[in-house]
Design an enzyme around this catalytic site. Sequence first.
Site, PDB file in Angstrom:
ATOM      1  N   ASN A   1      28.917 -40.530  13.118  1.00 29.67           N
ATOM      2  CA  ASN A   1      27.728 -39.779  12.743  1.00 29.67           C
ATOM      3  C   ASN A   1      27.431 -38.690  13.766  1.00 29.67           C
ATOM      4  OD1 ASN A   1      25.671 -39.591  10.759  1.00 29.67           O
ATOM      5  ND2 ASN A   1      24.191 -40.404  12.206  1.00 29.67           N
TER       6      ASN A   1
ATOM      7  N   ASP B   1      -1.912  -2.836   6.273  1.00 30.48           N
ATOM      8  CA  ASP B   1      -2.270  -2.753   7.695  1.00 30.48           C
ATOM      9  C   ASP B   1      -3.743  -2.476   7.943  1.00 30.48           C
ATOM     10  OD1 ASP B   1      -2.392  -0.173   6.799  1.00 30.48           O
ATOM     11  OD2 ASP B   1      -1.171   0.702   8.398  1.00 30.48           O
TER      12      ASP B   1
ATOM     13  N   ASP C   1       0.859  -1.170   0.000  1.00 29.54           N
ATOM     14  CA  ASP C   1       0.000   0.000   0.000  1.00 29.54           C
ATOM     15  C   ASP C   1       0.906   1.233   0.000  1.00 29.54           C
ATOM     16  OD1 ASP C   1      -2.235   1.554   0.094  1.00 29.54           O
ATOM     17  OD2 ASP C   1      -2.646   1.232   2.220  1.00 29.54           O
TER      18      ASP C   1
END
Length: 881
Positions: free
Chosen positions: A716, A623, A355
């Site tokens: 690992n 908003d 906006d």
Amino acid sequence: MNFMKRKKLGKEIQKNKHNIEMRLRSFAFLTERELFARLSATHAGFTSEEAEKRQHEFGKNVITVGNKNTMLHRLREAVINPFNIILLLIAVITYFTDVLASSRPDYFTVTIILSLVILSSLVAFIQSERSNTAAENLSKMISNKADVWRDGALKSIPIDEVVPGDIVRLSAGDMLPADVRFLTTKDTFVAQSALTGESNPVEKFSNAKNNPGDGLTDLKNLGFMGSNVISGSATAIVLEIGNSTYFGSMAKSLSGDQAKTSFERGVDSVSNLLVRMMLVMVPIVFLINGFAKGEWSSSLLFAISIAVGLTPEMLPVIMTSTLAKGAVSMSKHKVIVRTLGAIQTFGEMDVLCTDKTGTLTEDKIVLEKYMNLRGEDDTRILRHAYLNSYFQTGLKNLIDLAIINRAKQNGLENILDRYTRIDEIPFDFSRRRMSVVLTDENGKRQLITKGAVEEMINISSFVEMHGSVLPMDEEIRRAALGVYEKYNADGLRMIAIAQKNEVPGSGAFSVADERDMVLIGFVGFLDPPKESAKAAISALREHGVRTVVLTGDSEGVAGKVCSKVGVNTSRLLTGGDIDQMDDAALLDAVISCDLFAKLSPSQKKRVVSAFQTAGHTVGYMGDGINDAPALRQADVGISVDSAVDIAKETADIILLEKDLMVLEEGVIEGRRTFGNIIKYIKMAASGNFGNMISVIVASIFLPFLPMLPVQILAQNLLCDFAQMGIPFDSVDEKYIKKPRKWETKSIRSFIAYMGPLSSIFDIMCFAVMWWVIGANTAELAPLFRCGWFVFGTVSQVLVIHMIRTAKIPFLQSRPSTPLLVSTLIVAVAAIVVGFSKFAIGIDMMALPVSFAPWLIMILAGYFLFAQFIKTFYIRHYGEWL
């Protein structure tokens, strides 16, 4: 069994939902006196002490049904995983062989294995707790509030503190904080689509006569958590909170997983690929070792351990901790992430729809002009605008506040005592206007309307000029539009004011009364561009993000502001233009148009959808109530902390400051987070593929197992620990310069290059151990295994630094301190274990010092060849990560 459990759970959900519906339905048909008596409430609301007692009784107003993110759940996830299950299985077998079946019980190996289980669980749990704490702290920074009567005054409190019996005030943009019954309503329209799927808002009434046969959500005097006020205002009494609400009763059935992002789908595809490869390989390794060595039980354990070693079990931990680290970093830039998964999408974003007001402008609207239809200053126009803005009960926006402030400066406050509000017709985005009906001290009624200029002219049949009311002809219409267009082109945001005295004496007023109005003048507002907006848009453009403005404002104002801040205004489309376009035409238009003006909420949503169809990842920043549909449609919804409730609730990301520069910093952090996750995925995928090749080669040619299960799992664990620093690593500047999308093809090509490379150097290590060190008999198998254990661990640590950057590691790109420390600790630990008596603890034999030069040479060769492959790969594919 699961089917029976699901069936039983389904019955419980239905029973609970039915009970809640019956309870809520009963509230709808009580008289107001009975209602207050049942809830032990009063019109004045509760005192703080009474509210606190109620909260102890009823709990917080939060929905916890279906919430799996508990500490117990996180602990269970950390402890119960394939890695730990296999380790515990090996521990049981080792206990039988080394303790129960042995003449000299040896607890050392069992202790080591159990220590690995505890260590891996602890690391995973601590990381999970840190991530969860970070997410909770961020969510506390943004919370919607409710206006309730406490201690005889209206107070704004967090929604989770609302209790049954509270009296709440609701206005446009508010989320309903709980299930309520309306006590007073004024043109109260509520969106219930989250509950019913019905897109059109429904009007609510405090004095409605409900039909007993109506569905629960059709009852006109009830409102439900999960819905929001579109327009109008109301007061209501809280009936149920949290899990006891209608929305809460649906939570278990609605608590399924959300649709996954492209990134999550990509991660799943790579994980599934690795799992499929592992499922194919495990039987092959098992059969090769079983037939070649004749030790079927050992071969089975070895194959299962290989499976666990190849499972990317660290992926969830790395992803969660990386996202949490990213979220915390973004919060330091005033960007709050509501859903961690949105961070990757933020990094992918290549189109930002926003906006204009407050984002590109200062959000400090000042009333500059109040003029009649000839463009002359006229206080009477300000007076009518003031009466409209002051007496409307909906959400007072910045325009209303600017009018009220200017009227006060001009000393018009004393006129308020002469008027009483009779009714109002709230603003909506299709009419783009709002009206109030007032009566003065003489009983004269007046309808005053303000709104968008074209819409106001369309409902006006008359004009007021030179003190007289005249019919509006084409000449007067063009003259009025000329005044409007002149000031609009100068950058003033113009709205029109109209009124009429011929209004009905009684009855409810509606949109139908907004006709045959007398147009009296205009008010013009100035909202200057932000100084930072141009630099922010330029910075976003440099980082591959195109800024597109979607505004409800007129073309003149939008064009003026956008041209000043660097948005392309060569092509401008209005809502009217978009309505004339089919989807194909709009798809073509979004290629070149960066400015869309006079858009309704549905048109904003349609434009966002068109960009998505064109293949863009779209962020939408807004908003207001009118932004909610577009926020939902966008790939990532962005709002601000001062936004209306529904906008904040819909958004994925909340800005604590309404500034595009803040957003640009967030985008960079999002890409940095994305990059660190990609590092781990490419490293794990290529490393696992290389390990598969190495294990198959070793199984075929060696007369013994190349490594024991406990050694595989210990290696690992060490490699997993080395990777724990990845979330904190830095990312090359070049990488964050453009949006990053998930590319499965890129990962496959990466695996094809880097996977076999690691296997080549593994085989070199085998050759050195077999022919140079002489570990070529079953008796010396522990020595061979130790050599591969050390090389495999250190080389995997080294490859982390090779993969983390497209540059030369350490020289041109330095790792972050946490990553450097974690990898250094693991490399040193592997070498210390391999060259000392610690090796015996996991059934290995200490390496001779003569292996050290060979280890250095193989690692150096691996480093140089990896850098050569990297350079070739970047030339061929144009990128590394």
